[in-house]
Design a protein around this motif. Structure first.
Motif, PDB file in Angstrom:
ATOM      1  N   MET A 212     -47.268 -23.507   3.755  1.00  0.00           N
ATOM      2  CA  MET A 212     -47.650 -22.901   5.032  1.00  0.00           C
ATOM      3  C   MET A 212     -46.475 -23.036   5.993  1.00  0.00           C
ATOM      4  O   MET A 212     -45.971 -24.130   6.212  1.00  0.00           O
ATOM      5  N   ASP A 213     -46.081 -21.885   6.542  1.00  0.00           N
ATOM      6  CA  ASP A 213     -44.974 -21.863   7.506  1.00  0.00           C
ATOM      7  C   ASP A 213     -45.544 -21.951   8.921  1.00  0.00           C
ATOM      8  O   ASP A 213     -46.738 -21.720   9.121  1.00  0.00           O
ATOM      9  N   HIS A 214     -44.740 -22.291   9.894  1.00  0.00           N
ATOM     10  CA  HIS A 214     -45.125 -22.290  11.313  1.00  0.00           C
ATOM     11  C   HIS A 214     -44.061 -21.486  12.030  1.00  0.00           C
ATOM     12  O   HIS A 214     -42.995 -22.006  12.332  1.00  0.00           O
ATOM     13  N   ILE A 283     -48.801  -9.464   3.085  1.00  0.00           N
ATOM     14  CA  ILE A 283     -48.204  -9.155   4.386  1.00  0.00           C
ATOM     15  C   ILE A 283     -46.761  -8.704   4.167  1.00  0.00           C
ATOM     16  O   ILE A 283     -46.282  -7.767   4.779  1.00  0.00           O
ATOM     17  N   GLU A 284     -46.072  -9.421   3.301  1.00  0.00           N
ATOM     18  CA  GLU A 284     -44.696  -9.051   2.986  1.00  0.00           C
ATOM     19  C   GLU A 284     -44.271  -9.693   1.679  1.00  0.00           C
ATOM     20  O   GLU A 284     -44.829 -10.700   1.266  1.00  0.00           O
ATOM     21  N   TYR A 285     -43.287  -9.061   1.057  1.00  0.00           N
ATOM     22  CA  TYR A 285     -42.592  -9.677  -0.078  1.00  0.00           C
ATOM     23  C   TYR A 285     -41.208 -10.088   0.403  1.00  0.00           C
ATOM     24  O   TYR A 285     -40.585  -9.362   1.182  1.00  0.00           O
ATOM     25  N   ASN A 286     -40.718 -11.218  -0.092  1.00  0.00           N
ATOM     26  CA  ASN A 286     -39.303 -11.530   0.081  1.00  0.00           C
ATOM     27  C   ASN A 286     -38.696 -11.674  -1.303  1.00  0.00           C
ATOM     28  O   ASN A 286     -39.376 -12.111  -2.239  1.00  0.00           O
ATOM     29  N   CYS A 287     -37.427 -11.332  -1.413  1.00  0.00           N
ATOM     30  CA  CYS A 287     -36.803 -11.303  -2.742  1.00  0.00           C
ATOM     31  C   CYS A 287     -36.037 -12.596  -3.026  1.00  0.00           C
ATOM     32  O   CYS A 287     -35.096 -12.604  -3.800  1.00  0.00           O
ATOM     33  N   ARG A 288     -36.474 -13.698  -2.393  1.00  0.00           N
ATOM     34  CA  ARG A 288     -35.694 -14.938  -2.388  1.00  0.00           C
ATOM     35  C   ARG A 288     -36.594 -16.093  -1.991  1.00  0.00           C
ATOM     36  O   ARG A 288     -37.727 -15.885  -1.564  1.00  0.00           O
ATOM     37  N   PHE A 289     -36.079 -17.299  -2.104  1.00  0.00           N
ATOM     38  CA  PHE A 289     -36.792 -18.480  -1.624  1.00  0.00           C
ATOM     39  C   PHE A 289     -36.979 -18.386  -0.108  1.00  0.00           C
ATOM     40  O   PHE A 289     -36.107 -17.859   0.595  1.00  0.00           O
ATOM     41  N   GLY A 290     -38.076 -18.915   0.411  1.00  0.00           N
ATOM     42  CA  GLY A 290     -38.309 -18.934   1.860  1.00  0.00           C
ATOM     43  C   GLY A 290     -37.576 -20.096   2.508  1.00  0.00           C
ATOM     44  O   GLY A 290     -37.259 -21.092   1.870  1.00  0.00           O
ATOM     45  N   ASP A 291     -37.333 -19.944   3.786  1.00  0.00           N
ATOM     46  CA  ASP A 291     -36.677 -21.003   4.566  1.00  0.00           C
ATOM     47  C   ASP A 291     -37.498 -21.192   5.835  1.00  0.00           C
ATOM     48  O   ASP A 291     -37.541 -20.262   6.656  1.00  0.00           O
ATOM     49  N   PRO A 292     -38.216 -22.277   6.031  1.00  0.00           N
ATOM     50  CA  PRO A 292     -38.121 -23.588   5.367  1.00  0.00           C
ATOM     51  C   PRO A 292     -39.190 -23.894   4.301  1.00  0.00           C
ATOM     52  O   PRO A 292     -39.465 -25.069   4.058  1.00  0.00           O
ATOM     53  N   GLU A 293     -39.751 -22.902   3.628  1.00  0.00           N
ATOM     54  CA  GLU A 293     -40.703 -23.213   2.560  1.00  0.00           C
ATOM     55  C   GLU A 293     -40.041 -23.995   1.413  1.00  0.00           C
ATOM     56  O   GLU A 293     -40.636 -24.923   0.852  1.00  0.00           O
ATOM     57  N   THR A 294     -38.819 -23.604   1.072  1.00  0.00           N
ATOM     58  CA  THR A 294     -38.103 -24.255  -0.031  1.00  0.00           C
ATOM     59  C   THR A 294     -37.994 -25.769   0.192  1.00  0.00           C
ATOM     60  O   THR A 294     -38.036 -26.552  -0.761  1.00  0.00           O
TER      61      THR A 294
END
Ligand code: AMP
Ligand code: GLY
Length: 428
Positions: A212-214, A283-294
Motif C-alpha cells: 500500500m502506497d501513501h 487503475i494503472e499499469y506500470n512497466c517496472r518496480f514501484g517506488d517506494p513499494e520496492t
C-alpha cells in the motif's frame, strides 16, 4: 556475474541491496546512482535516459546483466538497445513498455480483452473533451495525460471548471509535453488501493507480496500527490479471495493479452488496483518496480532476486520458485520540506554511519536523493531517504521504522506521521 542497475533512487538502492545477497552477484554498479548508493555499488554518472551512453558503458565494462529499473529508459527502448549488442537485461522492451508509457494503449488493451477498469474515452481535441464531460455531467471526473508525466499527469476534477483547467494544463499549455497530445477521460472509482508487483517472463506471472502506497504529501491523505511518502506490505485489504480473483480476472488476462498483441511482457509488471464495490479494477499499469513499494516488497523476498530476474529474461519463470517470508515491512519517506513543489538541496544529513543505522535491528535506510559532498552526506532531491523496517507484524514494523526515523536529522525534514494507519485500521 557483473551487474549494472540503471536508475538512482530508493527503488534502485533496494534492488541493489537484494541483488548483493545473491551468491551469483560478484560485482555491482549503478548509473547514475546517488551518494548513499555509492556505499553499496560503484556509481557511474550517466543519465538513466541516455540510452546511447548507457549501452556504450555496458559494452565497455562487459556487464553480464543490466537491470533497467526506471520507466523512461524502458519507454525509450533501452532493453532493445542492450539486446542488440548482446547484453541481456531485466525489464520490458519498448513495445511492451507501452503498457505504462501510453494510457491510450493500456486502456484499449483492457477494453479489448475484458480486463476490469474504469470506463473511459480517448480524445485528441480539447473542445471534444469538454463537450463529452459536459454531456456526461458526472463529477468527479478523471482526466489523464496519455504519456509519462512523473506520476503527475492524472487530474481528478470536481466540477466543469476544474475539467477546463485540466484540459488547458495538459492539452493546451502542454505541461507534460507530447504526453498531453491525447487524453483519457475516466469514470471516478472508489475503494481501497492495492499495489501488486509481479514477475513476468512473457507467459507466466508470479505476483509478489502486496503493498500500500501513501501518495499524498500530508497526513490524513491531504496535500499534493507525490511519488509516494511511505508504504507498507502486505496490504491487509488484499485477502486471499481478492488475490485469487485478481489472478483470474486481471493478472493472467493481462499477460495473455500482451502475448496476443505481439509484445509479451518480461520484467516487473506493476498492477495499480482499486477494490471497488464491483470488484477489483485496474487503475494503472506500470512497466517496472514501484517506488517506494520496492522498499517494502524486496525485504520480504525469500528467493534469490537475481535468479528470479534471470528467469524472467530467459522465459523460465514457471520452473523458478518465488517465495516471500511471513511478516511485514514498513517504509517511511524522509523528504525535503516543500516537496513535491520547490525545496532546498545540500542539507547535511546527521545520524547515519556509511548511510545506515547499524545499531538498529531489521532496519535499512534506502537512499533516494542524497549526494556526497567532501565525504559528507547531503540532501539532493525531494524524497531523500526511505527508512524501512521488517518485523513479524505490521504494528512492530511501523514502530521500528518510526523509531529509526528519530535518529536521522536534516534541516526542513518532512515526513508523514500516519504511514500504515489506514492499514492498521483495516486489520482491526
Ligand atoms: P495513476 O498515476 O494512474 O496511478 O493515478 C494516480 C492516482 O490517482 C491513483 O493512485 C488514484 O488514487 C487516482 N486515480 C487514478 N484514476 C482514478 C480513477 N479512475 N478513479 C479514482 N481515482 C483515480
Ligand atoms: N509508487 C507509485 C509508483 O511507483 O508509480
Amino acid at each position: 556475474m557483473k551487474i549494472l542497475v540503471v536508475g538512482g533512487g530508493g527503488r534502485e538502492h533496494a534492488i541493489i541491496r537484494a541483488l548483493k545477497q545473491s551468491p551469483r552477484c560478484t560485482e555491482i554498479w549503478c548509473a547514475p546512482g546517488n551518494g548513499g548508493i555509492s556505499y553499496d555499488a560503484h556509481c557511474k554518472n550517466i543519465a538513466a535516459t541516455d540510452v546511447e551512453a548507457m549501452v556504450a558503458f555496458a559494452q565497455e565494462e562487459a556487464f553480464d546483466y543490466v537491470v533497467v529499473a526506471q520507466d523512461d529508459p524502458l519507454a525509450l527502448g533501452m532493453v532493445d538497445a542492450l539486446a542488440a549488442v548482446g547484453i541481456p537485461a531485466f525489464g520490458p522492451n519498448k513495445a511492451a513498455a507501452r503498457i505504462e508509457a501510453s494510457k491510450v494503449f493500456s486502456k484499449n488493451l483492457m477494453k479489448k480483452y475484458g480486463i476490469p477498469t474504469a470506463d473511459y474515452a480517448v480524445f485528441d481535441d480539447p473542445a471534444q473533451v469538454l463537450r463529452y464531460v459536459e454531456e456526461k455531467d458526472r463529477y468527479p471526473v478523471v482526466i489523464k495525460a496519455d504519456g509519462l508525466a512523473l506520476g503527475k499527469g492524472v487530474l481528478i476534477c470536481q466540477d466543469h471548471a476544474a475539467a477546463e483547467a485540466a484540459v488547458k494544463e495538459i492539452m493546451l499549455d502542454k505541461k507534460f509535453g507530447a504526453s498531453g497530445n491525447h487524453v483519457v477521460v475516466e469514470e471516478f472509482l472508489t475503494g481501497p488501493e492495492v499495489s501488486v508487483l509481479s514477475f513476468c517472463d512473457g507467459k507466466t506471472v508470479k505476483p509478489m507480496v502486496s503493498s500500500m502506497d501513501h501518495k499524498r504529501a500530508l497526513d490524513g491523505d491531504q496535500g499534493l500527490n507525490t511519488g509516494g511518502m511511505g508504504t507498507v506490505a502486505p496490504n491487509p485489504y488484499y485477502t486471499p479471495e481478492v488475490a485469487d480473483r485478481c489472478m483470474r480476472e486481471i493478472f493472467l488476462p493481462t499477460v495473455e493479452a500482451m502475448q496476443k498483441e505481439g509484445c509479451p511482457f518480461k520484467g516487473c509488471l506493476y498492477f495499480g488496483l482499486m477494490l471497488t464495490p464491483d470488484g477489483p479494477k485496474v487503475i494503472e499499469y506500470n512497466c517496472r518496480f514501484g517506488d517506494p513499494e520496492t522498499q517494502v516488497v524486496l525485504p520480504l523476498l525469500e528467493s534469490d532476486l537475481l535468479t528470479v530476474m534471470l528467469a524472467t529474461t530467459d522465459g523460465t519463470l514457471a520452473e523458478t520458485g518465488v517465495s516471500f517470508r511471513d511478516g511485514a515491512a514498513a517504509c517511511v519517506i524522509l523528504a525535503s520540506g516543500g516537496y513535491p513543489l520547490s525545496y532546498e538541496k545540500g542539507k547535511e544529513i546527521a545520524g547515519l554511519t556509511l548511510g545506515q543505522l547499524p545499531g538498529r535491528k531489521d532496519v535499512t535506510v534506502y537512499h533516494a536523493g542524497t549526494a556526497l559532498r567532501d565525504g559528507t552526506l547531503v540532501t539532493s532531491g525531494g524524497r531523500v531517504l526511505g527508512v524501512t523496517a521488517t518485523a513479524d507484524t505490521l504494528p512492530e514494523a511501523l514502530q521500528r521504522a518510526y523509531a529509526a526515523c528519530e535518529e536521522i536529522h536534516f534541516d526542513k525534514l518532512h515526513k508523514r506521521s500516519d504511514i500504515g494507519a489506514r492499514a492498521l485500521a483495516a486489520m482491526q
